[in-house]
Design an enzyme around this catalytic site. Structure first.
Site, PDB file in Angstrom:
ATOM      1  N   THR A  43       0.951  -0.983  -0.019  1.00  0.00           N
ATOM      2  CA  THR A  43       0.246   0.158  -0.324  1.00  0.00           C
ATOM      3  C   THR A  43       0.926   1.448  -0.135  1.00  0.00           C
ATOM      4  OG1 THR A  43      -0.679  -0.140   2.362  1.00  0.00           O
ATOM      5  CG2 THR A  43      -1.503  -1.161   1.673  1.00  0.00           C
ATOM      6  N   LYS A  70       8.029   2.261   2.866  1.00  0.00           N
ATOM      7  CA  LYS A  70       9.196   1.956   3.864  1.00  0.00           C
ATOM      8  C   LYS A  70       9.110   2.402   5.123  1.00  0.00           C
ATOM      9  CE  LYS A  70       9.768   6.235   0.837  1.00  0.00           C
ATOM     10  NZ  LYS A  70       9.515   5.567  -0.205  1.00  0.00           N
ATOM     11  N   GLU A  94      13.448  -5.864   1.124  1.00  0.00           N
ATOM     12  CA  GLU A  94      14.339  -4.968   1.315  1.00  0.00           C
ATOM     13  C   GLU A  94      14.235  -3.614   0.143  1.00  0.00           C
ATOM     14  OE1 GLU A  94      18.140  -5.930   1.288  1.00  0.00           O
ATOM     15  OE2 GLU A  94      17.780  -3.966  -0.439  1.00  0.00           O
ATOM     16  N   VAL A 145      14.124   0.866  -0.168  1.00  0.00           N
ATOM     17  CA  VAL A 145      14.801   2.145   0.305  1.00  0.00           C
ATOM     18  C   VAL A 145      15.695   1.128  -1.344  1.00  0.00           C
ATOM     19  CG1 VAL A 145      16.977   2.978   1.079  1.00  0.00           C
ATOM     20  CG2 VAL A 145      15.312   2.648   2.828  1.00  0.00           C
ATOM     21  N   GLY A 173       6.711  10.647 -15.533  1.00  0.00           N
ATOM     22  CA  GLY A 173       5.966   9.972 -14.592  1.00  0.00           C
ATOM     23  C   GLY A 173       6.500  10.202 -13.474  1.00  0.00           C
ATOM     24  N   GLU A 209       5.187  12.608  -8.670  1.00  0.00           N
ATOM     25  CA  GLU A 209       4.018  12.926  -8.353  1.00  0.00           C
ATOM     26  C   GLU A 209       3.262  13.773  -8.541  1.00  0.00           C
ATOM     27  OE1 GLU A 209       2.911  10.151  -6.070  1.00  0.00           O
ATOM     28  OE2 GLU A 209       5.130   9.113  -6.365  1.00  0.00           O
ATOM     29  N   ASP A 245      10.602  12.559   2.077  1.00  0.00           N
ATOM     30  CA  ASP A 245      11.268  10.770   1.547  1.00  0.00           C
ATOM     31  C   ASP A 245      12.701  10.574   2.038  1.00  0.00           C
ATOM     32  OD1 ASP A 245      10.205   8.356  -0.868  1.00  0.00           O
ATOM     33  OD2 ASP A 245      12.291   9.622  -1.446  1.00  0.00           O
ATOM     34  N   LYS A 273      13.372   7.356   4.546  1.00  0.00           N
ATOM     35  CA  LYS A 273      14.476   6.362   3.822  1.00  0.00           C
ATOM     36  C   LYS A 273      15.998   6.289   4.718  1.00  0.00           C
ATOM     37  CE  LYS A 273      12.967   6.321  -1.009  1.00  0.00           C
ATOM     38  NZ  LYS A 273      13.123   6.912  -2.203  1.00  0.00           N
TER      39      LYS A 273
HETATM   40  N1  LIG Z   1       6.743   3.161  -7.374  1.00  0.00           N
HETATM   41  C1  LIG Z   1       7.636   2.429  -7.011  1.00  0.00           C
HETATM   42  O1  LIG Z   1       8.623   2.421  -7.986  1.00  0.00           O
HETATM   43  C2  LIG Z   1       8.150   2.062  -5.613  1.00  0.00           C
HETATM   44  C3  LIG Z   1       9.476   1.813  -5.260  1.00  0.00           C
HETATM   45  C4  LIG Z   1      10.050   1.699  -4.160  1.00  0.00           C
HETATM   46  C5  LIG Z   1       8.824   1.349  -3.006  1.00  0.00           C
HETATM   47  N2  LIG Z   1       7.674   1.396  -3.187  1.00  0.00           N
HETATM   48  C6  LIG Z   1       6.876   1.825  -2.180  1.00  0.00           C
HETATM   49  O2  LIG Z   1       5.943   0.985  -2.764  1.00  0.00           O
HETATM   50  C7  LIG Z   1       4.016   0.666  -2.330  1.00  0.00           C
HETATM   51  C8  LIG Z   1       3.355   0.692  -3.673  1.00  0.00           C
HETATM   52  O3  LIG Z   1       4.380   1.298  -4.995  1.00  0.00           O
HETATM   53  P1  LIG Z   1       3.280   1.654  -5.757  1.00  0.00           P
HETATM   54  O4  LIG Z   1       3.430   2.396  -6.625  1.00  0.00           O
HETATM   55  O5  LIG Z   1       2.379   0.152  -6.513  1.00  0.00           O
HETATM   56  O6  LIG Z   1       1.289   1.886  -4.874  1.00  0.00           O
HETATM   57  P2  LIG Z   1       0.571   2.638  -5.599  1.00  0.00           P
HETATM   58  O7  LIG Z   1       0.480   2.570  -7.614  1.00  0.00           O
HETATM   59  O8  LIG Z   1      -0.470   3.486  -5.310  1.00  0.00           O
HETATM   60  O9  LIG Z   1      -0.334   1.381  -5.291  1.00  0.00           O
HETATM   61  C9  LIG Z   1      -1.586   1.428  -3.976  1.00  0.00           C
HETATM   62  C10 LIG Z   1      -2.228  -0.431  -4.340  1.00  0.00           C
HETATM   63  O10 LIG Z   1      -1.823   0.349  -3.054  1.00  0.00           O
HETATM   64  C11 LIG Z   1      -3.490   0.295  -2.718  1.00  0.00           C
HETATM   65  N3  LIG Z   1      -4.537   0.463  -1.123  1.00  0.00           N
HETATM   66  C12 LIG Z   1      -4.298   1.688  -1.215  1.00  0.00           C
HETATM   67  N4  LIG Z   1      -4.653   1.827   0.454  1.00  0.00           N
HETATM   68  C13 LIG Z   1      -5.393   0.646   0.541  1.00  0.00           C
HETATM   69  C14 LIG Z   1      -5.621   0.118   1.943  1.00  0.00           C
HETATM   70  N5  LIG Z   1      -6.118   0.829   3.184  1.00  0.00           N
HETATM   71  N6  LIG Z   1      -5.966  -1.372   2.017  1.00  0.00           N
HETATM   72  C15 LIG Z   1      -5.461  -1.872   1.063  1.00  0.00           C
HETATM   73  N7  LIG Z   1      -5.368  -1.618  -0.151  1.00  0.00           N
HETATM   74  C16 LIG Z   1      -4.359   0.452  -0.213  1.00  0.00           C
HETATM   75  C17 LIG Z   1      -4.886   0.896  -3.650  1.00  0.00           C
HETATM   76  O11 LIG Z   1      -5.825   1.142  -3.596  1.00  0.00           O
HETATM   77  P3  LIG Z   1      -6.428   1.766  -5.315  1.00  0.00           P
HETATM   78  O12 LIG Z   1      -5.624   1.479  -6.212  1.00  0.00           O
HETATM   79  O13 LIG Z   1      -8.428   1.027  -5.264  1.00  0.00           O
HETATM   80  O14 LIG Z   1      -6.592   2.770  -4.366  1.00  0.00           O
HETATM   81  C18 LIG Z   1      -3.501   0.383  -4.835  1.00  0.00           C
HETATM   82  O15 LIG Z   1      -4.270  -0.724  -5.221  1.00  0.00           O
HETATM   83  C19 LIG Z   1       4.496   1.938  -1.391  1.00  0.00           C
HETATM   84  O16 LIG Z   1       4.796   2.291  -0.247  1.00  0.00           O
HETATM   85  C20 LIG Z   1       5.695   2.746  -2.291  1.00  0.00           C
HETATM   86  O17 LIG Z   1       6.311   3.834  -1.547  1.00  0.00           O
HETATM   87  C21 LIG Z   1       6.840   2.449  -4.609  1.00  0.00           C
END
Ligand SMILES: NC(=O)c1ccc[n+]([C@@H]2O[C@H](COP(=O)([O-])OP(=O)(O)OC[C@H]3O[C@@H](n4cnc5c(N)ncnc54)[C@H](OP(=O)(O)O)[C@@H]3O)[C@@H](O)[C@H]2O)c1
Length: 337
Positions: free
Chosen positions: A88, A117, A141, A144, A198, A201, A212, A216
């Site tokens: 999430t 994180k 892992e 970060v 993209g 944010e 952020d 980290k």
């Molecule tokens: N993207 C990256 O490059 C990256 C890199 C490193 C770490 N991360 C970390 O990985 C995690 C996921 O990133 P992401 O890019 O996949 O995020 P994302 O695209 O925003 O997806 C988040 C997902 O979590 C769901 N969600 C939100 N609140 C929820 C809840 N209370 N219960 C159940 N599901 C919930 C959302 O559902 P809905 O869409 O239905 O709202 C969505 O499916 C984050 O913590 C992020 O910081 C991301």
């Protein structure tokens, strides 16, 4: 053939990329672990939950009925799974609700993997200790530097070394903007271009104000230096006050501005700072360009060890690999026990 069941809480960019990578490595997992990895639950905030103990076909989710009434907490407490994968979005102010999700899984004696994180920055010690009490893995892992093995490296190949200092460039958005400003692009234009491509944010304030990077750095310090701090303990300054003139002046002195994270112990207390700093043009940190990242760990037995994350397309695969790598670690550890 054994089966390992996975519950994905959050199915956004990382969840989808992980599911795809898992499909690509099905044969590898079968061959190496004599195990079939199946996703038995997927939960998102807007769609609700999809649960199927025999395995969900992630290539055809549109034609499967999600239960809109089922929450993440219900899935975590009721579904049939071996590994909870928490994906999430981060809540930088509290780490919630991800911390509760992870507690729920660990309390049921399930292994937990997260790319978030927040829980590592806000509740690492509690979650690590709970996992140990329950005899399961808590892996993070990808929290970060995506799949770059920072945590694994220190746990597995720098065993016995004490990490005394951490320095790094950990936020892609600010690194990209500072780079662009050096090329003569304005701060505002760089933010807009990053958003168009993209990786910046829609609301980039958490990146620009250094939150952020602070989260980290906190996660790294909590895990690698065994301290107990939160992102609010970090002395934090963003890049918003840096002017074009300052960048030009630095350039004339063969220097560059970088948003540097620095964690160390001072008089027995952990001190973390995130701050724009000048680095020499020919230094390692000056060469970390665009959305790349770098961390230097100072150790007592091995001196400085630096790890660089180069940018690779699609970048999301690097995060997905972090999650997959954690799953392979769980499989390795459970195969040995
Ligand atoms: N993207 C990256 O490059 C990256 C890199 C490193 C770490 N991360 C970390 O990985 C995690 C996921 O990133 P992401 O890019 O996949 O995020 P994302 O695209 O925003 O997806 C988040 C997902 O979590 C769901 N969600 C939100 N609140 C929820 C809840 N209370 N219960 C159940 N599901 C919930 C959302 O559902 P809905 O869409 O239905 O709202 C969505 O499916 C984050 O913590 C992020 O910081 C991301």
């Amino acid at each position: 053939m054994k089966t390992i069941k996975l519950a994905l809480i959050g199915y956004g960019n990382v969840g989808k990329a992980f599911a795809k990578m898992l499909r690509q490595r099905t044969d590898y997992i079968c061959d190496h672990f004599n195990t079939e990895a199946v996703i038995t639950a997927i939960c998102t905030r807007s769609k609700g939950a999809l649960i199927d103990g025999s395995g969900i076909n992630t290539e055809d989710l549109d034609n499967q009925a999600f239960d809109r009434e089922k929450s993440a907490v219900e899935v975590i407490l009721e579904a049939d799974y071996d590994v909870l994968i928490e994906l999430t979005p981060i809540n930088i102010q509290t780490g919630m609700p991800a911390i509760d999700h992870i507690r729920g899984g660990l309390n049921r004696g399930k292994h937990v993997i997260t790319a978030n994180k927040g829980p590592v920055a806000w509740a690492f010690r509690e979650l690590r200790d709970l996992a140990a009490t329950k005899g399961v893995c808590f892996c993070h892992e990808a929290a970060v530097m995506d799949g770059v093995p920072v945590f694994n490296l220190t746990r597995e190949t720098l065993m016995g070394c004490q990490i005394t200092e951490i320095k790094g460039i950990l936020n892609a958005t600010t690194n990209y903007i500072l780079d662009e400003m050096e090329k003569g692009v304005t701060y505002e234009a760089a933010v807009k271009e990053g958003q168009k491509r993209g990786f910046v944010e829609a609301d980039p304030s958490m990146d620009l104000e250094g939150w952020d990077a602070a989260a980290k750095l906190t996660a790294l310090m909590n895990v690698l230096m065994d301290v107990k701090i939160t992102p609010q303990d970090i002395r934090r300054e963003g890049i918003g006050a840096i002017t074009k003139e300052q960048i030009e002046e630095a350039k004339a002195r063969k220097m560059k501005y970088k948003l540097l994270c620095h964690g160390r112990m001072e008089n027995g207390k952990p001190v973390g700072t995130v701050k724009p700093r000048l680095v020499a043009e020919d230094s390692l940190f000056a060469r970390v360009n665009g959305t790349a990242a770098c961390v230097t760990l100072t150790t007592d037995l091995m001196g400085d060890v630096s790890i660089i994350e180069h940018v690779y397309e699609p970048e999301i695969d690097q995060t997905a690999y972090g999650v997959l790598g954690d799953l392979l670690r769980v499989l390795t550890e459970t195969n040995q026990s």
